[in-house]
Write a protein that holds these residues in place. Structure first.
Motif, PDB file in Angstrom:
ATOM      1  N   LEU A 329       0.847  -1.388  -0.143  1.00  0.00           N
ATOM      2  CA  LEU A 329      -0.164   0.078  -0.036  1.00  0.00           C
ATOM      3  C   LEU A 329       0.805   1.126   0.073  1.00  0.00           C
ATOM      4  CD1 LEU A 329      -2.606  -1.304   2.534  1.00  0.00           C
ATOM      5  CD2 LEU A 329      -3.057  -0.849   0.288  1.00  0.00           C
ATOM      6  N   ALA A 330       2.056   1.087   0.061  1.00  0.00           N
ATOM      7  CA  ALA A 330       2.964   2.265   0.075  1.00  0.00           C
ATOM      8  C   ALA A 330       2.540   3.207  -1.295  1.00  0.00           C
ATOM      9  CB  ALA A 330       4.337   2.063   0.037  1.00  0.00           C
ATOM     10  N   GLU A 331       3.330   4.417  -1.458  1.00  0.00           N
ATOM     11  CA  GLU A 331       2.911   5.117  -2.579  1.00  0.00           C
ATOM     12  C   GLU A 331       3.712   4.759  -3.480  1.00  0.00           C
ATOM     13  OE1 GLU A 331       4.229   9.646  -3.673  1.00  0.00           O
ATOM     14  OE2 GLU A 331       3.861   9.402  -1.577  1.00  0.00           O
ATOM     15  N   ASN A 332       4.924   3.866  -3.834  1.00  0.00           N
ATOM     16  CA  ASN A 332       5.406   3.340  -4.698  1.00  0.00           C
ATOM     17  C   ASN A 332       5.306   2.009  -4.583  1.00  0.00           C
ATOM     18  OD1 ASN A 332       6.884   2.753  -2.410  1.00  0.00           O
ATOM     19  ND2 ASN A 332       8.733   3.227  -3.665  1.00  0.00           N
ATOM     20  N   GLY A 333       4.156   1.505  -3.898  1.00  0.00           N
ATOM     21  CA  GLY A 333       4.006  -0.146  -3.814  1.00  0.00           C
ATOM     22  C   GLY A 333       3.136  -0.547  -4.958  1.00  0.00           C
ATOM     23  N   GLY A 334       2.882  -1.981  -4.919  1.00  0.00           N
ATOM     24  CA  GLY A 334       2.501  -2.758  -5.807  1.00  0.00           C
ATOM     25  C   GLY A 334       1.117  -2.196  -6.424  1.00  0.00           C
ATOM     26  N   ILE A 335      -0.026  -1.636  -5.482  1.00  0.00           N
ATOM     27  CA  ILE A 335      -1.384  -1.611  -5.838  1.00  0.00           C
ATOM     28  C   ILE A 335      -1.077   0.047  -6.511  1.00  0.00           C
ATOM     29  CG2 ILE A 335      -3.283  -0.693  -5.023  1.00  0.00           C
ATOM     30  CD1 ILE A 335      -3.228  -2.549  -2.780  1.00  0.00           C
ATOM     31  N   ASN A 336      -0.635   0.652  -6.116  1.00  0.00           N
ATOM     32  CA  ASN A 336      -0.229   2.145  -7.001  1.00  0.00           C
ATOM     33  C   ASN A 336       0.249   1.889  -8.290  1.00  0.00           C
ATOM     34  OD1 ASN A 336      -1.525   4.346  -5.320  1.00  0.00           O
ATOM     35  ND2 ASN A 336       0.001   4.109  -3.969  1.00  0.00           N
ATOM     36  N   SER A 337       1.205   1.018  -8.290  1.00  0.00           N
ATOM     37  CA  SER A 337       1.812   0.716  -9.658  1.00  0.00           C
ATOM     38  C   SER A 337       1.081   0.239 -10.832  1.00  0.00           C
ATOM     39  CB  SER A 337       3.222  -0.299  -9.220  1.00  0.00           C
ATOM     40  OG  SER A 337       4.063   0.424  -8.582  1.00  0.00           O
ATOM     41  N   LEU A 338       0.081  -0.869 -10.108  1.00  0.00           N
ATOM     42  CA  LEU A 338      -0.815  -1.534 -10.931  1.00  0.00           C
ATOM     43  C   LEU A 338      -2.217  -0.250 -11.618  1.00  0.00           C
ATOM     44  CD1 LEU A 338      -1.514  -4.998  -9.377  1.00  0.00           C
ATOM     45  CD2 LEU A 338      -0.389  -4.316 -11.622  1.00  0.00           C
ATOM     46  N   LEU A 339      -2.283   0.305 -10.644  1.00  0.00           N
ATOM     47  CA  LEU A 339      -3.512   1.454 -10.852  1.00  0.00           C
ATOM     48  C   LEU A 339      -2.973   2.333 -11.925  1.00  0.00           C
ATOM     49  CD1 LEU A 339      -5.052   2.112  -7.720  1.00  0.00           C
ATOM     50  CD2 LEU A 339      -5.962   0.604  -9.375  1.00  0.00           C
ATOM     51  N   LEU A 340      -1.634   2.812 -11.634  1.00  0.00           N
ATOM     52  CA  LEU A 340      -1.040   3.883 -12.719  1.00  0.00           C
ATOM     53  C   LEU A 340      -1.005   3.251 -13.966  1.00  0.00           C
ATOM     54  CD1 LEU A 340       1.584   5.542 -10.378  1.00  0.00           C
ATOM     55  CD2 LEU A 340      -0.344   6.537 -11.442  1.00  0.00           C
ATOM     56  N   LYS A 341      -0.328   1.785 -14.116  1.00  0.00           N
ATOM     57  CA  LYS A 341      -0.104   1.200 -15.252  1.00  0.00           C
ATOM     58  C   LYS A 341      -1.463   1.176 -16.003  1.00  0.00           C
ATOM     59  CE  LYS A 341       1.627  -3.165 -17.093  1.00  0.00           C
ATOM     60  NZ  LYS A 341       2.690  -4.445 -16.497  1.00  0.00           N
ATOM     61  N   TRP A 342      -2.553   0.693 -15.383  1.00  0.00           N
ATOM     62  CA  TRP A 342      -3.769   0.577 -16.045  1.00  0.00           C
ATOM     63  C   TRP A 342      -4.318   1.890 -16.542  1.00  0.00           C
ATOM     64  CZ3 TRP A 342      -5.774  -3.513 -11.845  1.00  0.00           C
ATOM     65  CH2 TRP A 342      -5.086  -4.598 -11.977  1.00  0.00           C
ATOM     66  N   GLY A 343      -4.053   2.929 -16.030  1.00  0.00           N
ATOM     67  CA  GLY A 343      -4.360   4.308 -16.278  1.00  0.00           C
ATOM     68  C   GLY A 343      -5.705   4.724 -15.675  1.00  0.00           C
ATOM     69  N   TRP A 344      -5.896   4.130 -14.357  1.00  0.00           N
ATOM     70  CA  TRP A 344      -7.069   4.297 -13.428  1.00  0.00           C
ATOM     71  C   TRP A 344      -6.726   5.611 -12.781  1.00  0.00           C
ATOM     72  CZ3 TRP A 344      -9.222  -0.877 -11.391  1.00  0.00           C
ATOM     73  CH2 TRP A 344      -9.657  -1.720 -12.517  1.00  0.00           C
ATOM     74  N   ILE A 345      -5.645   5.933 -12.639  1.00  0.00           N
ATOM     75  CA  ILE A 345      -5.179   7.001 -11.514  1.00  0.00           C
ATOM     76  C   ILE A 345      -4.143   7.749 -12.289  1.00  0.00           C
ATOM     77  CG2 ILE A 345      -5.860   6.202  -9.467  1.00  0.00           C
ATOM     78  CD1 ILE A 345      -3.042   5.355  -8.965  1.00  0.00           C
ATOM     79  N   SER A 346      -4.087   9.018 -11.966  1.00  0.00           N
ATOM     80  CA  SER A 346      -2.992   9.835 -12.688  1.00  0.00           C
ATOM     81  C   SER A 346      -1.616  10.082 -11.719  1.00  0.00           C
ATOM     82  CB  SER A 346      -3.604  11.134 -12.958  1.00  0.00           C
ATOM     83  OG  SER A 346      -3.990  11.968 -12.068  1.00  0.00           O
ATOM     84  N   SER A 347      -2.011   9.783 -10.334  1.00  0.00           N
ATOM     85  CA  SER A 347      -1.098   9.950  -9.401  1.00  0.00           C
ATOM     86  C   SER A 347      -1.034   9.088  -8.403  1.00  0.00           C
ATOM     87  CB  SER A 347      -0.896  11.322  -8.785  1.00  0.00           C
ATOM     88  OG  SER A 347      -2.107  11.734  -8.166  1.00  0.00           O
ATOM     89  N   PRO A 348      -0.163   8.616  -7.643  1.00  0.00           N
ATOM     90  CA  PRO A 348      -0.382   7.513  -6.522  1.00  0.00           C
ATOM     91  C   PRO A 348      -0.989   8.167  -5.387  1.00  0.00           C
ATOM     92  CG  PRO A 348       1.995   8.033  -6.918  1.00  0.00           C
ATOM     93  CD  PRO A 348       1.233   9.021  -7.585  1.00  0.00           C
ATOM     94  N   ILE A 349      -2.154   7.034  -4.992  1.00  0.00           N
ATOM     95  CA  ILE A 349      -2.907   7.494  -3.871  1.00  0.00           C
ATOM     96  C   ILE A 349      -2.238   7.133  -2.482  1.00  0.00           C
ATOM     97  CG2 ILE A 349      -5.055   6.464  -2.650  1.00  0.00           C
ATOM     98  CD1 ILE A 349      -6.081   5.409  -5.719  1.00  0.00           C
ATOM     99  N   GLY A 350      -2.401   8.015  -1.616  1.00  0.00           N
ATOM    100  CA  GLY A 350      -1.673   7.936  -0.565  1.00  0.00           C
ATOM    101  C   GLY A 350      -2.261   6.949   0.728  1.00  0.00           C
TER     102      GLY A 350
END
Length: 517
Positions: A329-350
């Motif tokens: 769940l970290a800012e550069n963790g797996g969940i944020n990386s996947l969401l960014l890769k899929w284009g669901w978010i434009s910046s990491p979720i804190g």
């Protein structure tokens, strides 16, 4: 409100009325405790003390020489009345007690007022400045060790007084038995210990552990709260001293230490602690109950497999799960990386970096950890609810929600009321979930827009509980304040003791104990 008026209310207003009445009754319960219960307790204690002294004086006045000698030499009467084993242990404890008092206890009592004497010069290496420093301190005086010896002495005095009283009364009973030609030998005592008094033998071991690992640290913590014990005032730099209510004043902003920032942080952490405990307790409880009801429903196949899948979260050590999730769940963790890769978010979720998002994340993760425990417990209880209650309700036309509110929930609350209280207490002190998942972060950097000095609030975080903040204060902070930390420990104890005693007394499990027999 009368019963008829209450029954005429809609269901949501009834629930609201019950919740309001429950919390409104808490202040009344506290007032009743101090004005009635506590007063009656003092009266009973005073009466018991008076009766005790009357009984002891009567035994000394009417007893024979063996009984009277036992007032001064413990076990004397037992030995001369052929109870050699019990008399030997009484005498042995008295010898050990006197030895400890002469070698350690008396010195601790003599020095407790100043925590040691300052009279000699010693040299130590000051790591802060990197040089050797000459200080004045009595070699061998350790304030914390002295305080510990003082508390141990108090406990040993209490045990001595208890054993002394018991052996005096036993001597009086033995004297009475000898007067009618009866006696109790060592064989009778041993037979009693493995027979009708065997429970006392078994309970003696946990009682010893309770005194050593609970009561002793608790008394030391309470006494430390009235001292200036900190990383500044500790051996070999300084002997710490009594400061009265100074640490309590610091906690409530009545001193210059920390100022208003410290009080504001303390208030926010305490409020979050209570909010966290309520959400963590009731989300797990109700969602666990719902999951158990869904699995137990008729028509649901593979019930054992569903339960096994949920129980696997229990099988994995919580330490590993929480550390893994903290990385995920970290800012550069797996969940944020996947969401960014899929284009669901434009910046990491804190998830763990924004205060509000981190609190919601912690509660959700705790549900994932805690729901399986509640599901297992509720599954067994739900199976024991009589099926004819539901059948009668269906015949009367009750809806599933109505049956839940009138049958399932009251039954569950009755059985699990004490469990809810213990869970609430456990969540207030739930160190693992907070510390391993977020570490208390994000840090308090400002209060109401004003920057604060994080060192003055001991690196407090916005997701810290009182217990994790206490840990930081004494373990990870540069300036360790053991006195203030002890005050926080006392505050936690008061909150838990007050809430537990009042709420437990108002649960149906206590008030209506015979209803579900």
């Amino acid at each position: 409100m009368t019963t008829i008026e209450y029954l005429a209310l809609p269901i949501h207003k009834r629930i609201l009325h019950k919740i309001t009445s429950f919390f409104c009754a808490i202040p009344k319960g506290i007032a009743h405790f101090f004005s009635v219960t506590l007063l009656n307790l003092f009266k009973k204690i005073g009466k018991a003390i008076a009766n005790f002294f009357i009984q002891i004086v009567d035994i000394f006045a009417t007893g024979d020489w063996k009984t009277r000698t036992s007032f001064f030499v413990m076990g004397f009467g037992h030995i001369f009345r052929k109870q050699y084993i019990k008399g030997f242990f009484y005498l042995l404890y008295e010898v050990i007690f006197i030895y400890f008092i002469c070698t350690t206890g008396a010195s601790a009592f003599a020095k407790i007022g100043t925590f040691g004497y300052v009279s000699k010069t010693a040299t130590y290496f000051d790591e802060d400045v990197g040089v050797y420093v000459n200080i004045t301190a009595k070699v061998g005086d350790d304030s914390l060790l002295l305080l510990l010896n003082f508390v141990i002495t108090l406990i040993l005095i209490g045990i001595f007084f208890f054993l002394w009283t018991v052996q005096v009364k036993e001597n009086h009973e033995l004297e009475s038995l000898n007067g009618i030609g009866k006696s109790i030998t060592d064989k009778d005592t041993l037979k009693s210990l493995v027979g009708q008094n065997f429970h006392k033998v078994l309970l003696s071991f946990p009682t010893f552990g309770l005194v050593l690992f609970t009561i002793l640290p608790l008394i030391v913590m309470i006494l430390v709260a009235f001292t200036n014990y900190s990383s500044t005032y500790m051996n070999p730099k300084h002997l710490f001293d009594w400061v009265g209510m100074y640490n309590f004043k610091t906690l409530f902003g009545l001193t210059n230490v920390g100022g208003d920032d410290f009080v504001a942080v303390f208030a926010r952490i305490m409020l979050w602690t209570l909010i966290w405990a309520i959400f963590a307790t009731f989300t797990n409880y109700f969602f666990g109950m719902i999951v158990a009801m869904l699995i137990n429903r008729k028509g649901i196949r593979l019930k054992k497999i569903w339960r096994t899948i949920l129980v696997t979260t229990i099988a994995v050590p919580q330490f590993i799960s929480l550390l893994f999730l903290s990385k995920l769940l970290a800012e550069n963790g797996g969940i944020n990386s996947l969401l960014l890769k899929w284009g669901w978010i434009s910046s990491p979720i804190g998830f763990l970096d924004d205060a509000l998002t981190a609190k919601i994340t912690i509660i959700v993760v705790n549900m994932w950890i805690g729901i399986p425990y509640t599901m297992l417990m509720c599954s067994g209880i739900l199976m024991n609810i009589p099926a004819d209650l539901y059948e009668s309700a269906r015949i009367d036309g009750a809806s599933p929600f109505k049956m839940y509110m009138k049958i399932t929930l009251p039954y569950m609350l009755f059985v699990t009321g004490p469990y809810l209280i213990s869970t609430f207490v456990g969540n207030i002190n739930n160190f693992n979930v907070i510390y391993l998942l977020s570490g208390g972060n994000p840090m308090f950097t400002n209060i109401n827009g004003n920057l604060i000095d994080t060192s003055k609030v001991y690196s407090a975080g916005q997701t810290d509980l009182l217990i994790t903040w206490l840990y930081k204060m004494v373990m990870t902070s540069t300036n360790k304040e053991y006195g203030v930390a002890s005050v926080i420990g006392i505050v936690i104890f008061i909150i838990l003791a007050t809430v537990s005693s009042i709420v437990y007394g108002r649960t149906n499990a206590v008030k209506n104990e015979g209803d579900f027999q």
